[in-house]
Scaffold this active site. Structure first.
Site, PDB file in Angstrom:
ATOM      1  N   LYS A  36       1.065  -0.844   0.304  1.00  0.00           N
ATOM      2  CA  LYS A  36      -0.169   0.368   0.008  1.00  0.00           C
ATOM      3  C   LYS A  36       1.013   1.492  -0.073  1.00  0.00           C
ATOM      4  CE  LYS A  36      -2.332  -1.040   3.681  1.00  0.00           C
ATOM      5  NZ  LYS A  36      -1.081  -2.222   4.467  1.00  0.00           N
TER       6      LYS A  36
ATOM      7  N   ARG B 188      -9.315   0.425   9.165  1.00  0.00           N
ATOM      8  CA  ARG B 188      -8.457  -0.975   9.251  1.00  0.00           C
ATOM      9  C   ARG B 188      -9.448  -2.083   9.722  1.00  0.00           C
ATOM     10  NH1 ARG B 188      -3.416   0.476   8.473  1.00  0.00           N
ATOM     11  NH2 ARG B 188      -2.171  -1.578   9.175  1.00  0.00           N
TER      12      ARG B 188
ATOM     13  N   ARG C 134      11.688  -6.168   5.139  1.00  0.00           N
ATOM     14  CA  ARG C 134      11.912  -4.194   5.272  1.00  0.00           C
ATOM     15  C   ARG C 134      12.955  -4.267   6.791  1.00  0.00           C
ATOM     16  NH1 ARG C 134       6.614  -1.316   5.155  1.00  0.00           N
ATOM     17  NH2 ARG C 134       6.567  -2.658   7.232  1.00  0.00           N
TER      18      ARG C 134
ATOM     19  N   ARG D  89      12.201  -1.113  11.170  1.00  0.00           N
ATOM     20  CA  ARG D  89      10.920  -0.724  11.781  1.00  0.00           C
ATOM     21  C   ARG D  89      10.491  -1.644  13.159  1.00  0.00           C
ATOM     22  NH1 ARG D  89       6.428   0.933   7.818  1.00  0.00           N
ATOM     23  NH2 ARG D  89       4.773  -0.668   9.754  1.00  0.00           N
TER      24      ARG D  89
ATOM     25  N   ARG E 257      -0.124  -8.544  13.595  1.00  0.00           N
ATOM     26  CA  ARG E 257      -0.736  -7.442  11.730  1.00  0.00           C
ATOM     27  C   ARG E 257      -0.958  -8.201  11.986  1.00  0.00           C
ATOM     28  NH1 ARG E 257       4.927  -4.620  11.408  1.00  0.00           N
ATOM     29  NH2 ARG E 257       3.709  -4.179   9.183  1.00  0.00           N
TER      30      ARG E 257
HETATM   31  P1  B4P Z   1       4.070  -1.544   2.307  1.00  0.00           P
HETATM   32  O1  B4P Z   1       2.609  -2.726   2.086  1.00  0.00           O
HETATM   33  O2  B4P Z   1       3.729  -0.578   1.149  1.00  0.00           O
HETATM   34  O3  B4P Z   1       3.719  -1.532   3.995  1.00  0.00           O
HETATM   35  P2  B4P Z   1       2.788  -0.519   5.104  1.00  0.00           P
HETATM   36  O4  B4P Z   1       2.117   0.466   3.873  1.00  0.00           O
HETATM   37  O5  B4P Z   1       4.248   0.071   5.649  1.00  0.00           O
HETATM   38  O6  B4P Z   1       1.590  -1.460   5.147  1.00  0.00           O
HETATM   39  P3  B4P Z   1       1.533  -1.257   7.018  1.00  0.00           P
HETATM   40  O7  B4P Z   1       0.511  -2.211   7.234  1.00  0.00           O
HETATM   41  O8  B4P Z   1       2.645  -2.762   7.238  1.00  0.00           O
HETATM   42  O9  B4P Z   1       1.949  -0.606   7.541  1.00  0.00           O
HETATM   43  P4  B4P Z   1       1.358   1.173   7.708  1.00  0.00           P
HETATM   44  O10 B4P Z   1       2.044   2.003   8.446  1.00  0.00           O
HETATM   45  O11 B4P Z   1      -0.273   1.164   7.286  1.00  0.00           O
HETATM   46  O12 B4P Z   1       5.351  -1.804   2.564  1.00  0.00           O
HETATM   47  C1  B4P Z   1       6.308  -3.660   2.696  1.00  0.00           C
HETATM   48  C2  B4P Z   1       7.249  -3.217   2.149  1.00  0.00           C
HETATM   49  O13 B4P Z   1       7.058  -4.831   1.342  1.00  0.00           O
HETATM   50  C3  B4P Z   1       8.526  -2.602   2.180  1.00  0.00           C
HETATM   51  O14 B4P Z   1       9.506  -3.241   2.149  1.00  0.00           O
HETATM   52  C4  B4P Z   1       8.196  -3.067   0.604  1.00  0.00           C
HETATM   53  O15 B4P Z   1       9.045  -2.806  -0.195  1.00  0.00           O
HETATM   54  C5  B4P Z   1       7.717  -4.245  -0.209  1.00  0.00           C
HETATM   55  N1  B4P Z   1       7.150  -4.526  -0.575  1.00  0.00           N
HETATM   56  C6  B4P Z   1       5.604  -3.444  -1.353  1.00  0.00           C
HETATM   57  N2  B4P Z   1       5.992  -4.150  -2.807  1.00  0.00           N
HETATM   58  C7  B4P Z   1       5.925  -5.257  -3.010  1.00  0.00           C
HETATM   59  C8  B4P Z   1       6.523  -5.687  -4.860  1.00  0.00           C
HETATM   60  N3  B4P Z   1       5.988  -5.788  -6.433  1.00  0.00           N
HETATM   61  N4  B4P Z   1       6.952  -6.902  -4.927  1.00  0.00           N
HETATM   62  C9  B4P Z   1       8.064  -6.647  -3.696  1.00  0.00           C
HETATM   63  N5  B4P Z   1       8.255  -5.867  -2.217  1.00  0.00           N
HETATM   64  C10 B4P Z   1       7.133  -5.147  -2.628  1.00  0.00           C
HETATM   65  O16 B4P Z   1       0.927   0.555   9.738  1.00  0.00           O
HETATM   66  C11 B4P Z   1       2.289   0.923  10.620  1.00  0.00           C
HETATM   67  C12 B4P Z   1       1.344   0.853  12.672  1.00  0.00           C
HETATM   68  O17 B4P Z   1       0.376   1.599  12.302  1.00  0.00           O
HETATM   69  C13 B4P Z   1      -0.368  -0.233  12.426  1.00  0.00           C
HETATM   70  O18 B4P Z   1       0.269  -1.742  12.872  1.00  0.00           O
HETATM   71  C14 B4P Z   1      -1.058   0.774  13.729  1.00  0.00           C
HETATM   72  O19 B4P Z   1      -0.325  -0.361  14.763  1.00  0.00           O
HETATM   73  C15 B4P Z   1      -1.084   2.155  13.264  1.00  0.00           C
HETATM   74  N6  B4P Z   1      -1.632   2.861  12.448  1.00  0.00           N
HETATM   75  C16 B4P Z   1      -1.723   2.369  11.610  1.00  0.00           C
HETATM   76  N7  B4P Z   1      -3.059   2.617  10.648  1.00  0.00           N
HETATM   77  C17 B4P Z   1      -3.724   2.548  11.211  1.00  0.00           C
HETATM   78  C18 B4P Z   1      -5.643   2.503  11.979  1.00  0.00           C
HETATM   79  N8  B4P Z   1      -5.669   3.146  10.989  1.00  0.00           N
HETATM   80  N9  B4P Z   1      -5.696   1.994  12.752  1.00  0.00           N
HETATM   81  C19 B4P Z   1      -5.034   1.942  14.046  1.00  0.00           C
HETATM   82  N10 B4P Z   1      -3.937   1.564  13.692  1.00  0.00           N
HETATM   83  C20 B4P Z   1      -2.938   2.403  13.197  1.00  0.00           C
END
Ligand code: B4P
Length: 192
Positions: A13, A88, A127, A133, A144
C-alpha cells in the site's frame, strides 16, 4: 481522484501510494506515517501510540479519527487523495463515511492489493533487515496479520457488498503492480 488503498501489512500500500501520488498529483495520506511522525516528535499522542504500534495492535479509533479530520481539513485534499492504512475496522469505515459525508465528498475506488500471506511475511522480513522498523518483528507481524484477518477483512467485504471494491493482484514488480492499479481505476474492473 479519491482512492482508498486496502491490503494486508506488506501488501505494498505505502509503496504504491507513493507512486500514485506523483502520477495523480493528489496527497498521500498514510495513517501509519502520520502516527510514526507523532511518535518521532514525541507528542502526547505519539507516546500513547508508540507501544501499541510496536506490538502490532491498532491505535484507538478516536485518535485515528481526530488525526484524519485534522489532515482532511487541509485544502490540498479538495482535489483528491490517496488514503493508505485507513479504515482498518468496520467502525473506522463508518467514521470515514461520516467524515467524507460532512465534507460532501465520497471516494471513487477502494483498491485492495491481494498478496498471499507467505509473501507478506517474506516482504516484511526484508524490510525489517533493511530498515529496522519497530513493528516489523516476527511477533508484531503475527499480530498485525491476525488483526488484518479479524478486523480489516470485514471492511473489504463491506466495500464489496457496496460495489465500491476493486481487487488488484499485488504480486509482481513494483511497475507491474502500479500498472494494474492504474488499469483498474480507469476501467473499474479487477485486474490480475
Ligand atoms: P507496504 O505494504 O507498502 O507496507 P506499509 O504500507 O508500511 O503497510 P503496513 O500495513 O505494514 O503499515 P502501516 O504504516 O499502514 O510494504 C511492505 C514491504 O513490502 C516494503 O518493504 C516494500 O518495499 C515491500 N514491497 C511492496 N511492494 C512489493 C512488491 N511488489 N514486490 C516486492 N516487495 C514489495 O501501519 C503501521 C501501524 O500503524 C499499524 O500496525 C497500527 O499499529 C498503526 N495504524 C496505522 N493505521 C491505523 C489505523 N487506521 N487504525 C489503527 N492503527 C493504525
Amino acid at each position: 481522484m479519491r482512492l482508498v488503498l486496502l491490503g494486508a501489512p506488506g501488501s505494498g500500500k505505502g509503496t504504491q501510494a507513493a507512486r500514485l501520488k506523483e502520477h495523480l498529483q493528489v496527497p498521500h495520506i498514510s495513517t501509519g506515517d502520520l502516527l510514526r511522525a507523532e511518535v518521532a516528535a514525541g507528542s502526547k499522542l505519539g507516546l500513547e501510540a508508540k507501544g501499541v504500534m510496536a506490538r502490532g495492535e491498532l491505535v484507538s479509533d478516536a485518535i485515528l479519527l481526530g488525526m484524519l479530520e485534522d489532515r482532511f481539513s487541509r485544502s490540498d485534499t479538495s482535489n483528491g487523495f490517496i488514503l493508505d492504512g485507513y479504515p482498518r475496522n468496520l467502525a473506522q469505515a463508518a467514521a470515514l463515511d461520516g467524515l467524507l459525508g460532512r465534507m460532501k465528498q465520497s471516494f471513487d475506488y477502494a483498491v485492495k492489493l491481494r498478496v498471499a500471506t507467505e509473501l507478506l511475511v517474506e516482504r516484511i522480513a526484508g524490510r525489517a533487515k533493511a530498515e529496522g522498523r519497530a513493528d516489523d518483528t516476527p511477533e508484531s507481524v503475527r499480530t498485525r496479520l491476525q488483526i488484518y484477518n479479524n478486523q480489516t477483512a470485514p471492511v473489504i467485504d463491506y466495500y464489496r457488498q457496496h460495489g465500491q471494491l476493486t481487487v488488484v493482484d499485488g504480486v509482481g514488480s513494483l511497475d507491474e503492480v502500479f500498472t494494474r492499479i492504474l488499469e483498474a481505476i480507469s476501467s473499474g474492473h479487477e485486474v490480475g
